[in-house]
Design a protein around this motif. Structure first.
Motif, mmCIF file in Angstrom:
data_model
loop_
_atom_site.group_PDB
_atom_site.id
_atom_site.type_symbol
_atom_site.label_atom_id
_atom_site.label_comp_id
_atom_site.label_asym_id
_atom_site.label_seq_id
_atom_site.Cartn_x
_atom_site.Cartn_y
_atom_site.Cartn_z
ATOM 1 N N LEU A 6 0.843 -1.198 0.000
ATOM 2 C CA LEU A 6 0.000 0.000 0.000
ATOM 3 C C LEU A 6 0.880 1.250 0.000
ATOM 4 O O LEU A 6 0.414 2.351 -0.261
ATOM 5 N N LEU A 7 2.141 1.054 0.359
ATOM 6 C CA LEU A 7 3.092 2.170 0.457
ATOM 7 C C LEU A 7 4.331 1.762 -0.329
ATOM 8 O O LEU A 7 5.008 0.795 0.037
ATOM 9 N N THR A 8 4.610 2.481 -1.424
ATOM 10 C CA THR A 8 5.724 2.059 -2.290
ATOM 11 C C THR A 8 7.042 2.683 -1.821
ATOM 12 O O THR A 8 7.055 3.694 -1.111
ATOM 13 N N GLU A 9 8.154 2.108 -2.287
ATOM 14 C CA GLU A 9 9.480 2.661 -1.967
ATOM 15 C C GLU A 9 9.626 4.066 -2.540
ATOM 16 O O GLU A 9 10.249 4.939 -1.932
ATOM 17 N N THR A 10 9.037 4.307 -3.730
ATOM 18 C CA THR A 10 9.126 5.646 -4.337
ATOM 19 C C THR A 10 8.412 6.665 -3.456
ATOM 20 O O THR A 10 8.910 7.776 -3.234
ATOM 21 N N GLU A 11 7.243 6.282 -2.915
ATOM 22 C CA GLU A 11 6.517 7.206 -2.024
ATOM 23 C C GLU A 11 7.361 7.509 -0.780
ATOM 24 O O GLU A 11 7.414 8.647 -0.316
ATOM 25 N N ILE A 12 7.999 6.478 -0.233
ATOM 26 C CA ILE A 12 8.807 6.696 0.977
ATOM 27 C C ILE A 12 9.991 7.614 0.651
ATOM 28 O O ILE A 12 10.293 8.546 1.395
ATOM 29 N N GLU A 102 -3.787 -17.030 11.287
ATOM 30 C CA GLU A 102 -3.264 -16.288 10.134
ATOM 31 C C GLU A 102 -2.522 -15.084 10.682
ATOM 32 O O GLU A 102 -2.961 -14.478 11.667
ATOM 33 N N TYR A 103 -1.452 -14.711 10.028
ATOM 34 C CA TYR A 103 -0.599 -13.622 10.546
ATOM 35 C C TYR A 103 -0.454 -12.547 9.480
ATOM 36 O O TYR A 103 -0.119 -12.843 8.320
ATOM 37 N N PHE A 104 -0.706 -11.294 9.894
ATOM 38 C CA PHE A 104 -0.608 -10.157 8.987
ATOM 39 C C PHE A 104 0.340 -9.108 9.593
ATOM 40 O O PHE A 104 -0.117 -8.202 10.299
ATOM 41 N N PRO A 105 1.652 -9.251 9.388
ATOM 42 C CA PRO A 105 2.553 -8.204 9.854
ATOM 43 C C PRO A 105 2.389 -6.965 8.959
ATOM 44 O O PRO A 105 2.355 -7.091 7.729
ATOM 45 N N VAL A 106 2.256 -5.796 9.589
ATOM 46 C CA VAL A 106 2.077 -4.543 8.842
ATOM 47 C C VAL A 106 3.260 -3.646 9.180
ATOM 48 O O VAL A 106 3.518 -3.397 10.366
ATOM 49 N N ASP A 107 3.979 -3.176 8.179
ATOM 50 C CA ASP A 107 5.146 -2.342 8.463
ATOM 51 C C ASP A 107 5.512 -1.537 7.214
ATOM 52 O O ASP A 107 5.220 -1.953 6.088
ATOM 53 N N ALA A 108 6.168 -0.395 7.437
ATOM 54 C CA ALA A 108 6.628 0.429 6.310
ATOM 55 C C ALA A 108 8.020 0.007 5.844
ATOM 56 O O ALA A 108 8.454 0.391 4.770
ATOM 57 N N SER A 109 8.710 -0.776 6.665
ATOM 58 C CA SER A 109 10.101 -1.131 6.361
ATOM 59 C C SER A 109 10.159 -2.456 5.592
ATOM 60 O O SER A 109 9.809 -3.514 6.126
ATOM 61 N N GLN A 110 10.636 -2.377 4.346
ATOM 62 C CA GLN A 110 10.729 -3.597 3.522
ATOM 63 C C GLN A 110 11.641 -4.653 4.169
ATOM 64 O O GLN A 110 11.244 -5.812 4.296
#
Ligand SMILES: C[S@@+](CC[C@H](N)C(=O)[O-])C[C@H]1O[C@@H](n2cnc3c(N)ncnc32)[C@H](O)[C@@H]1O
Length: 310
Positions: A6-12, A102-110
């Motif tokens: 949902l958050l791309t590297e270009t956006e970051i 089920e596991y959904f880790p959410v993070d901005a760091s690739q």
């Protein structure tokens, strides 16, 4: 490995340029690159944070009790999951206690998100990573909708304290259904609380985004300060900032950045709470009910299991 973006590297990268121009670097940039991720993992393993590991281990022994009202499966949505190490024991215990997890880790760091997904997949947990900005209410809603309820939302490693905890808890509380639970930890305020972060590992972590663009710690002063959040008694923050001793410049993908002598760059911050203020945030402010409260062995960290109260 499955990761929804949902958050791309270009956006970051664009946001990094904008934030540096505004002299204000938010939390997500302190984990963005492999160097930052490494510095974070070193800080997370510092003896000052051992209590956090202990309190999450204690929580894991209560996995069955916390989820016994839930139907067959349970979805774990970890907001700011990092490398997933903090919740590893909990996930293992849930796999024993519940028929399906089920596991959904959410993070901005690739790099950290990949590590969290790999760790869970090694443990044979069905996993979908979500690369998102948890400071965006829209992304929070999308991440929360990744699975049907009942869900266990996790905010581990003083992640709540890296954002405005009042705004963050209100947003999460709106996504909580009656059967869902939120498990959140916080750093307990004490007189020398700044020393938790103002350590050699804490300084390397804080400086990593600037060292990536070629600045040196000796180019200025890296300051850690304790402040009060006047909105409620018992809310404190540890702020970080860097003041340049001379003119500095960096070439970024978005163009050149010049920082003049004496200019100050605000960095990320970490909240610390009295136990009363932590409870006030959860119950009075966010409308949650605290079902269980656990402390680390030396009371440096507090952890609460919460449900929707109204
Ligand atoms: C304090 S660390 C905690 C990590 C992990 N939960 C733990 O207990 O070790 C905060 C985590 O939130 C992530 N993060 C920071 N800002 C974020 C943002 N705006 N959106 C999504 N993740 C973010 C970081 O990449 C990092 O993994």
């Amino acid at each position: 490995m499955k990761i929804e973006v949902l958050l791309t590297e270009t956006e970051i990268a664009d946001e990094f340029h904008e934030s540096l121009t505004a002299r204000d670097l938010p939390e997500k940039f302190f984990y963005w690159t492999p160097l930052s991720a490494r510095c974070w993992l070193a800080l997370a393993n510092d003896p000052d944070f051992e209590g956090l590991t202990q309190v999450w281990k204690r929580l894991a022994s209560k996995a069955g009790e916390i989820t016994e009202h839930m139907s067959r499966s349970v979805a774990v949505v970890s907001l700011g999951a990092g490398d997933g190490a903090r919740e590893e024991h909990l996930l293992n215990a849930l796999q024993t206690a519940r028929p399906a997890v089920e596991y959904f880790p959410v993070d901005a760091s690739q790099p950290l998100l990949e590590a969290a997904c790999a760790r869970a997949e090694d443990a044979e947990v069905q996993t979908l990573g979500i690369k998102a900005d948890i400071s965006s209410p829209a992304h929070l809603v999308l991440a929360a909708d990744a699975s049907e309820s009942p869900k266990l939302f996790l905010l581990a490693g003083n992640t709540l304290g890296a954002f405005d905890p009042l705004d963050m808890l209100r947003s999460i509380s709106q996504s909580l259904r009656p059967d869902d639970r939120l498990i959140v930890d916080g750093l307990v305020h004490r007189e020398d609380v700044v020393s938790c972060y103002d350590s050699p590992a804490g300084r390397r972590f804080a400086f990593a985004p600037l060292s990536r663009i070629g600045f040196l710690e000796s180019d200025g002063k890296l300051r850690f300060e304790e402040k009060r959040d006047q909105r409620h008694a018992g809310l404190y923050l540890i702020t970080r900032s860097f003041q340049a001793d001379g003119d500095l410049s960096a070439e970024l993908s978005g163009g050149k950045i010049l920082v003049q002598r004496g200019e100050r760059i605000s960095m990320n911050f970490s909240y610390a709470y009295t136990p009363e203020a932590f409870r006030w945030l959860l119950e009075q402010h966010a409308g949650l009910k605290v079902i269980q409260e656990l402390y680390s062995p030396f009371n440096e960290f507090i952890l609460a299991v919460c449900a929707k109260a109204r």
